[in-house]
Design an enzyme around this catalytic site. Sequence first.
Site, PDB file in Angstrom:
ATOM      1  N   SER A   1     -48.427 -29.876 -27.301  1.00 16.63           N
ATOM      2  CA  SER A   1     -48.440 -28.742 -28.212  1.00 16.63           C
ATOM      3  C   SER A   1     -47.096 -28.031 -28.127  1.00 16.63           C
ATOM      4  O   SER A   1     -46.233 -28.398 -27.333  1.00 16.63           O
ATOM      5  CB  SER A   1     -49.569 -27.780 -27.852  1.00 16.63           C
ATOM      6  OG  SER A   1     -49.252 -27.135 -26.629  1.00 16.63           O
ATOM      7  N   LYS A   2     -46.979 -27.003 -28.946  1.00 14.13           N
ATOM      8  CA  LYS A   2     -45.709 -26.266 -29.050  1.00 14.13           C
ATOM      9  C   LYS A   2     -45.182 -25.825 -27.695  1.00 14.13           C
ATOM     10  O   LYS A   2     -43.994 -25.870 -27.444  1.00 14.13           O
ATOM     11  CB  LYS A   2     -45.920 -25.017 -29.911  1.00 14.13           C
ATOM     12  CG  LYS A   2     -45.712 -25.262 -31.373  1.00 14.13           C
ATOM     13  CD  LYS A   2     -45.259 -23.964 -32.052  1.00 14.13           C
ATOM     14  CE  LYS A   2     -45.212 -24.148 -33.550  1.00 14.13           C
ATOM     15  NZ  LYS A   2     -46.513 -23.919 -34.192  1.00 14.13           N
ATOM     16  N   ARG A   3     -46.100 -25.389 -26.833  1.00 11.03           N
ATOM     17  CA  ARG A   3     -45.602 -24.811 -25.581  1.00 11.03           C
ATOM     18  C   ARG A   3     -44.937 -25.855 -24.680  1.00 11.03           C
ATOM     19  O   ARG A   3     -44.242 -25.507 -23.734  1.00 11.03           O
ATOM     20  CB  ARG A   3     -46.728 -24.051 -24.871  1.00 11.03           C
ATOM     21  CG  ARG A   3     -47.606 -24.873 -24.020  1.00 11.03           C
ATOM     22  CD  ARG A   3     -48.855 -24.145 -23.595  1.00 11.03           C
ATOM     23  NE  ARG A   3     -49.911 -25.114 -23.493  1.00 11.03           N
ATOM     24  CZ  ARG A   3     -50.075 -25.906 -22.451  1.00 11.03           C
ATOM     25  NH1 ARG A   3     -49.266 -25.818 -21.420  1.00 11.03           N
ATOM     26  NH2 ARG A   3     -51.044 -26.804 -22.436  1.00 11.03           N
TER      27      ARG A   3
ATOM     28  N   GLY B   1     -42.593 -27.648 -25.656  1.00  5.40           N
ATOM     29  CA  GLY B   1     -41.217 -27.813 -26.137  1.00  5.40           C
ATOM     30  C   GLY B   1     -41.191 -28.726 -27.336  1.00  5.40           C
ATOM     31  O   GLY B   1     -42.159 -28.794 -28.093  1.00  5.40           O
TER      32      GLY B   1
END
Length: 473
Positions: A245-247, A249
């Site tokens: 996911s986005k977190r 990176g």
Amino acid sequence: MTSSSPSTPVVTRFAPSPTGFLHIGGARTALFNYLYAKGRGGKFLIRVEDTDRERSTDEAVKAIFDGLSWLELFADEEPVFQFSRADRHREVVDQLLERGAAYRDFTTAEETGRLRDEAKAARRTFESPWRDREPSVDDLSQPHVVRFRRPLPGRVTVEDEVQGTVNWANEDLDDLVLLRSDGAPTYNLAVVVDDHDMGVTHVIRGDDHLNNAARQSLIYDALDWPRPAFAHIPLIHGPDGAKLSKRHGAQAVHEYADMGYLPEAMRNYLARLGWAHGDEELFNDEQAAEWFDLSGIGKAPARLDFDKLAHVNAHWMRMADDDRLAKQVLDVQLARGHVLGEDDEARLVRAMPFVKDRAKTIIELADQTGFVLRRRPLAIYEKALPMLADESGARIGRLRDRLKLFASWDVFALEAELKVFAEEEAVGFGKIGPGVRAALTGDGVSPDIAKTLAALGREESLGRLDDALQQTK
Ligand code: GLU
């Protein structure tokens, strides 16, 4: 039955939905399909699944093709745009209707919603009342959807090349809509028709599509079309094992380009993400194509590992052409605001052999080669100025005079010469190095002195030493 007999030429495809950038997982899917086809003298095709008119955009189509071109994953034929094939999809729905494998469903949307809720409450699969009802001529003029009539009772079995044998009770899959009331074909139908018409023999895709494989298989069977071989690959997870996911990176391929990874490194790294050939970690495209097979794909999700990516990238940077690296570094510097100098590229090319093993990405390489592009006279960082004055300055002056007489500018010869000089001066090189480096670079960031001299070349090196000694006289 699959159509993958040894005599059938292999055809694979990558079928992105153009709703955003090219995701790293999509890139890996594309690569696996590409390698599978290339290693077998087959064809790799691209199909843009743009049937969802609301979510598909031209920018996303462009972003996906940009990402694929950066990775150098080119299709063997012109890409197919799924939406443009809607007439053909409808034609196949007619065939299914004729065969009794599909039916028209006149239930209104509200009524369908109500029946669905009822079925859910009773833990039954929703069934349309029209499944077993013959429409009258009057009915036919009314708005309706066309549904697939799945065979009941029965089971559908998918022999998946990665997941093994997977089966579903047909009972649990509902009668899927094939055509919406506005005549728009739905996703699962379009995929089957296109894969069939494109001659796709192997469908390699994310395991989030495994359930679709069951539905799609029933459609193939109803049309008496041979099913392709399926290989559903586990999705990519982040370094912590959670779904990417986005977190975690970067997710988009273009972000990896911006971070300074090389496409061949990315291909090498992505190939190893969920697939293995023994212990091989570093391999080129030919080896990847030769070795890639579906049996080497793991069942557990692969984890992104940025250290490993950096290691793979460092390898491919060392292998890369100096001209190419120089161009890329210059692009980074220009984007940072560097004003182009006439011989910048030539300077970088000359420096490359001495610096490229110090960096893991093009960005790091740009950081490491800043000194090469500086123009004389260099501004020297303040703390270094005393190292260029008095006794240590005089010593650097003697070194410069000696280097002026030095005919060869070969890095090994320079290294030996520096050693001899330090011995003659009876000081450790640690005493001389920082001042020389400051004079040669301005900020003290560079490889060891012999390499720095070699990277700058004779004229520039001696000029910089002169300038620095002049400044601190
Ligand atoms: N368009 C689908 C996606 O982007 C892929 C469908 C397929 O590969 O069959 O997830």
